[in-house]
Design an enzyme around this catalytic site. Structure first.
Site, short mmCIF file in Angstrom:
data_model
loop_
_atom_site.label_atom_id
_atom_site.label_comp_id
_atom_site.label_asym_id
_atom_site.label_seq_id
_atom_site.Cartn_x
_atom_site.Cartn_y
_atom_site.Cartn_z
N HIS A 107 0.84 -1.19 0.00
CA HIS A 107 0.00 0.00 0.00
C HIS A 107 0.88 1.25 0.00
O HIS A 107 1.21 1.78 1.07
CB HIS A 107 -0.91 0.00 1.23
CG HIS A 107 -1.84 -1.17 1.31
ND1 HIS A 107 -1.41 -2.44 1.65
CD2 HIS A 107 -3.18 -1.26 1.11
CE1 HIS A 107 -2.45 -3.26 1.64
NE2 HIS A 107 -3.53 -2.58 1.32
N PRO B 286 -6.12 -4.80 11.10
CA PRO B 286 -7.57 -4.70 11.19
C PRO B 286 -7.93 -3.27 11.61
O PRO B 286 -7.57 -2.84 12.70
CB PRO B 286 -7.93 -5.72 12.27
CG PRO B 286 -6.78 -6.68 12.29
CD PRO B 286 -5.58 -5.85 11.98
N LEU B 287 -8.59 -2.55 10.74
CA LEU B 287 -8.72 -1.11 10.94
C LEU B 287 -9.51 -0.78 12.21
O LEU B 287 -10.47 -1.45 12.56
CB LEU B 287 -9.37 -0.47 9.72
CG LEU B 287 -8.51 -0.52 8.45
CD1 LEU B 287 -9.25 0.02 7.24
CD2 LEU B 287 -7.19 0.23 8.65
N GLY C 236 -10.56 4.58 7.00
CA GLY C 236 -11.05 3.25 7.34
C GLY C 236 -11.15 3.03 8.83
O GLY C 236 -12.10 2.42 9.33
N ASN D 122 -7.66 11.62 3.60
CA ASN D 122 -7.35 11.63 2.16
C ASN D 122 -8.53 11.24 1.27
O ASN D 122 -8.41 11.22 0.05
CB ASN D 122 -6.13 10.74 1.86
CG ASN D 122 -6.36 9.28 2.17
OD1 ASN D 122 -7.44 8.72 1.94
ND2 ASN D 122 -5.33 8.61 2.69
N ILE E 41 -9.98 8.60 0.38
CA ILE E 41 -9.92 7.45 -0.53
C ILE E 41 -9.87 6.16 0.28
O ILE E 41 -9.09 6.05 1.23
CB ILE E 41 -8.69 7.51 -1.46
CG1 ILE E 41 -8.76 8.72 -2.39
CG2 ILE E 41 -8.54 6.21 -2.26
CD1 ILE E 41 -9.85 8.64 -3.46
N HIS F 245 -4.00 3.02 -3.55
CA HIS F 245 -4.26 2.61 -2.16
C HIS F 245 -3.57 1.30 -1.83
O HIS F 245 -2.84 1.21 -0.84
CB HIS F 245 -5.76 2.49 -1.92
CG HIS F 245 -6.12 2.13 -0.51
ND1 HIS F 245 -6.00 0.85 -0.01
CD2 HIS F 245 -6.61 2.87 0.52
CE1 HIS F 245 -6.38 0.83 1.25
NE2 HIS F 245 -6.76 2.05 1.59
N ARG G 221 -18.49 -17.65 38.63
CA ARG G 221 -18.29 -16.20 38.54
C ARG G 221 -18.11 -15.60 39.94
O ARG G 221 -17.40 -14.60 40.11
CB ARG G 221 -19.45 -15.52 37.81
CG ARG G 221 -20.80 -15.65 38.51
CD ARG G 221 -21.87 -14.79 37.88
NE ARG G 221 -23.18 -15.06 38.49
CZ ARG G 221 -24.23 -14.26 38.41
NH1 ARG G 221 -24.13 -13.11 37.75
NH2 ARG G 221 -25.37 -14.58 38.97
N GLU H 11 -17.99 -3.79 24.14
CA GLU H 11 -17.16 -4.99 24.27
C GLU H 11 -15.92 -4.94 23.37
O GLU H 11 -14.82 -5.26 23.81
CB GLU H 11 -17.99 -6.25 23.92
CG GLU H 11 -19.10 -6.56 24.89
CD GLU H 11 -20.41 -5.90 24.51
OE1 GLU H 11 -21.44 -6.20 25.14
OE2 GLU H 11 -20.41 -5.08 23.55
N PHE I 45 -20.92 -12.60 24.22
CA PHE I 45 -20.54 -11.33 23.60
C PHE I 45 -19.06 -11.28 23.22
O PHE I 45 -18.59 -10.24 22.75
CB PHE I 45 -20.93 -10.16 24.50
CG PHE I 45 -22.42 -10.06 24.71
CD1 PHE I 45 -23.28 -10.24 23.64
CD2 PHE I 45 -22.95 -9.84 25.97
CE1 PHE I 45 -24.66 -10.18 23.81
CE2 PHE I 45 -24.32 -9.78 26.15
CZ PHE I 45 -25.18 -9.95 25.08
N HIS J 198 -21.63 -16.39 32.47
CA HIS J 198 -22.85 -16.87 31.81
C HIS J 198 -22.46 -17.75 30.62
O HIS J 198 -22.77 -17.47 29.47
CB HIS J 198 -23.73 -15.69 31.37
CG HIS J 198 -24.22 -14.86 32.51
ND1 HIS J 198 -23.39 -14.23 33.40
CD2 HIS J 198 -25.49 -14.54 32.90
CE1 HIS J 198 -24.11 -13.57 34.30
NE2 HIS J 198 -25.39 -13.74 34.03
#
Length: 670
Positions: free
Chosen positions: A31, A121-122, A162, A191, A193, A268, A362, A416, A443, A467
């Site tokens: 990139h 990972p953005l 992103g 930018n 793009i 890009h 718990r 989360e 979750f 849980h």
């Protein structure tokens, strides 16, 4: 322009650009656009503001830099090389994206010294940066004195469109604004793009107003391509605002300098191509061969080595002053930085007998956390708005809030994913802090990327998930994890532990705390419902992942394997089978990963290959259990969604009764 007319600053900026262009071109992959456009802001930041020591990338009081837009990683590799880090040589840059190189396709903290967190990972990077800034704020509040400032560094981020589109960034930045993290400064590479083209096809919000509403101080540099003075002035102003984080929108041109591809999606995520590289060199007056950097540039940028040594030397004097004046706090601080645990810390772990009251795991977790908190000052964390369901409050240690950063209970709100990424940032701060984050097990689906990255990036986060099965009952199938444990067990380098009672919960924390200091994440799966306090469990056994809790005389006819809240049920079924003449062994297997770390002889002693009749009992998916039940085995599992009813009723309807386990065992034995 001719090379001779370029200022030294411009030569340095173009050096960054062409290291990126040449590396991507050689790799035929990468990139180049972001490094070409963001080079001016990155250069100003690294050259004029950031405090770091290239010869000691782990120096504690360094400013942290996060490239959240990790696809543009050649920007970071170029900066590291130019600044004189030994971790990135010109040969490493030539090997960009190749097997075994120190310049992988996205920044990896465990691979390249000088990279603080793993990004790609953005949105993860900016969220990690919030964690880094929280760690700095916590330690500064705890250790700084009126006459000694020991902890004092900034967290800088470059993020892109992103990152701002991804929801995790919104979760984390909202929380950062609430906490008023004044030493967090983000430079937004505006930018316009993304891969699909101009962002106006899907992203037209006013990002500045959004960040203002989060409680951030917002600035704008309209010409990020050329206005170096404006960039510097904005960073200075951001540093002057101490009660809120700052976001500087820097409007740039992606692929700046490329005559035909600048400001297009074509630059890009793909190499420019030979003809366009040549045209770009001509356009920017760059007369140097690929990977050649002018001597004047290196002479200038590598002044960072001398500056860094001076920064660290000055800080070492501050540390010595701190040690002389505050020896007790200094000893604790140095222990944290060493990554060591205090002697005898695990002696506080509670143990239980069959006479003890039945509690949910718990609840046992809450007891352990509050035993550990006084002896482990590095323990910090909280819940995603489920504190009183997850039972994760450290009693007496206050809430981490704006102006109260020394406190240790973090409230993440219903965020989360943000919680997960922030905790990873705290773990990767390098100060020995042990963060934990809690929510319902189901979750984890909202934060799976962060959990996966904790394993990939060697972040010692602890995930406290309650849980944990259909046994949680009335909330029904939306809240009852069925496939979740199997999917988490599939993540490499993540240790998943599902304890059966108080002893095994203590064991789970013994492992989790130990592994945190070894930069390994651990996930605890804990019950909502009470479980029987068992006489046969032990901390020692559970730390091995699997162990024999009930045995027969001689070779067993059958092995029953139980985990978590189903272990007690499994033992009762074994007792009934034994009363009818069947030789039964019961194995508690709270952690597949820990069990697999034991040597072959130990694993054989627990699950001998000769005994092929095996029945696993776990209130979750059967997926994966074949590795332990063999072709002659079976499992009492849940391979459909759950149901809404009281937990005991749900468990009964799904076959988690003594009679059903006995019947399934007899069917195996024929």
């Amino acid at each position: 322009m001719a090379v001779a007319t370029q200022s030294l600053d411009q030569l340095c900026i173009n050096s960054i650009r062409f290291l990126a262009v040449d590396a991507v071109e050689k790799a035929k992959s990468g990139h180049p656009g972001l490094p070409m456009g963001a080079a001016p802001m990155a250069y100003v930041l690294w050259d004029k503001f950031m405090r770091f020591n290239p010869k000691n990338p782990k120096w504690f009081n360094r400013d942290r830099f996060v490239l959240s837009a990790g696809h543009g990683c050649m920007l970071q590799y170029a900066l590291l090389y130019l600044a004189g880090y030994d971790s990135v040589t010109i040969e490493d840059i030539k090997q960009f994206r190749q097997w075994g190189s120190k310049t992988p396709g996205h920044p990896e903290n465990f691979e390249t010294a000088g990279v603080e967190v793993t990004t790609g990972p953005l949105g993860q990077g900016i969220a990690n940066a919030v964690g880094l800034a929280m760690a700095e704020a916590h330690l500064a509040a705890k250790y700084n004195k009126p006459d000694v400032t020991l902890v004092d560094h900034y967290t800088y981020v470059i993020l892109g469109d992103g990152c701002n589109m991804e929801g995790v960034s919104g979760e984390a930045c909202s929380l950062a604004g609430h906490y008023g993290l004044g030493k967090l400064i983000a430079l937004y590479d505006d930018n316009h793009i993304s891969i699909d083209g101009s962002t106006d096809i899907a992203f037209t919000e006013d990002v500045s107003k959004r960040f203002e509403s989060y409680g951030w101080h917002v600035l704008h540099v309209a010409d990020g391509n050329n206005d170096l003075e404006g960039i510097a002035k904005a960073i200075e102003e951001a540093k002057a605002v101490t009660d809120k984080p700052s976001m500087i929108k820097v409007t740039t041109t992606i692929g700046y300098g490329s005559p035909n591809k600048a400001n297009t999606a074509g630059v890009h995520g793909a190499a420019l191509g030979g003809d366009e590289v040549k045209a770009t060199r001509t356009n920017l007056g760059w007369e140097y061969e690929p990977f050649v950097i002018p001597d004047d540039v290196l002479k200038h940028t590598r002044k960072a080595v001398e500056r860094g040594a001076q920064y660290e030397s000055e800080w070492n004097k501050t540390l010595a002053d701190f040690k002389a004046k505050y020896p007790q706090e200094a000893a604790e601080f140095e222990r944290l930085l060493s990554g060591k645990l205090p002697d005898g810390w695990d002696s506080v772990l509670p143990t239980y007998t069959a006479e003890d009251k039945s509690l949910a795991t718990r609840k046992y977790s809450e007891i352990v956390l509050n035993k550990l908190a006084p002896v482990l000052p590095e323990l910090i964390g909280g819940s995603a708005d489920l504190t009183h369901s997850n039972l994760t409050e450290l009693k007496g240690f206050g809430d981490f809030q704006k102006g109260q950063y020394a406190n240790r209970n973090v409230h993440y709100g219903v965020r989360e994913h943000g919680m997960g990424a922030i905790n990873n940032g705290i773990a990767l701060h390098g100060s020995g802090l042990i963060p934990y984050g809690a929510t319902f097990l189901i979750f984890t689906d909202y934060m799976r990327a962060a959990i996966r990255l904790s394993a990939l990036s060697e972040a010692g986060s602890i995930w406290v998930m309650t849980h944990d099965s259909i046994g949680q009952g009335e909330d029904g199938p939306t809240h009852q994890p069925v496939e979740t444990l199997a999917s988490l067990r599939a993540i490499p380098s993540l240790t998943v532990i599902r304890p059966a009672d108080g002893n095994e919960t203590s064991a789970a924390y013994k492992i989790a705390i130990t592994y945190a200091k070894q930069n390994r994440p651990t996930l605890l799966a804990l019950s909502r419902q009470n479980v029987e306090s068992l006489s046969v469990t032990s901390i020692e056994g559970a730390t091995k992942g699997g162990y024999v809790v009930v045995d027969s005389e001689g070779t067993p006819d059958l092995i029953l394997i139980g985990t978590g809240s189903e272990l007690g049920l499994t033992i009762k079924a074994a007792e009934k089978l034994a009363s009818e003449g069947t030789k039964v062994r019961v194995v508690s297997l709270p952690s597949w990963e820990l069990f697999e770390e034991q040597d072959a002889a130990y694993r054989e002693s627990v699950l001998p290959k000769a005994v092929t009749k095996r029945l696993a009992v776990e209130a979750g998916s059967s997926f994966g259990w074949c590795r332990y039940t063999t072709s002659d085995g079976d499992s009492v599992s849940v391979d459909r969604f759950g149901a809404s009813a009281p937990g005991g009723v749900v468990m009964e309807k799904f076959g988690y009764t003594v009679d059903n386990v006995v019947a399934r065992a007899k069917a195996l034995l024929g």
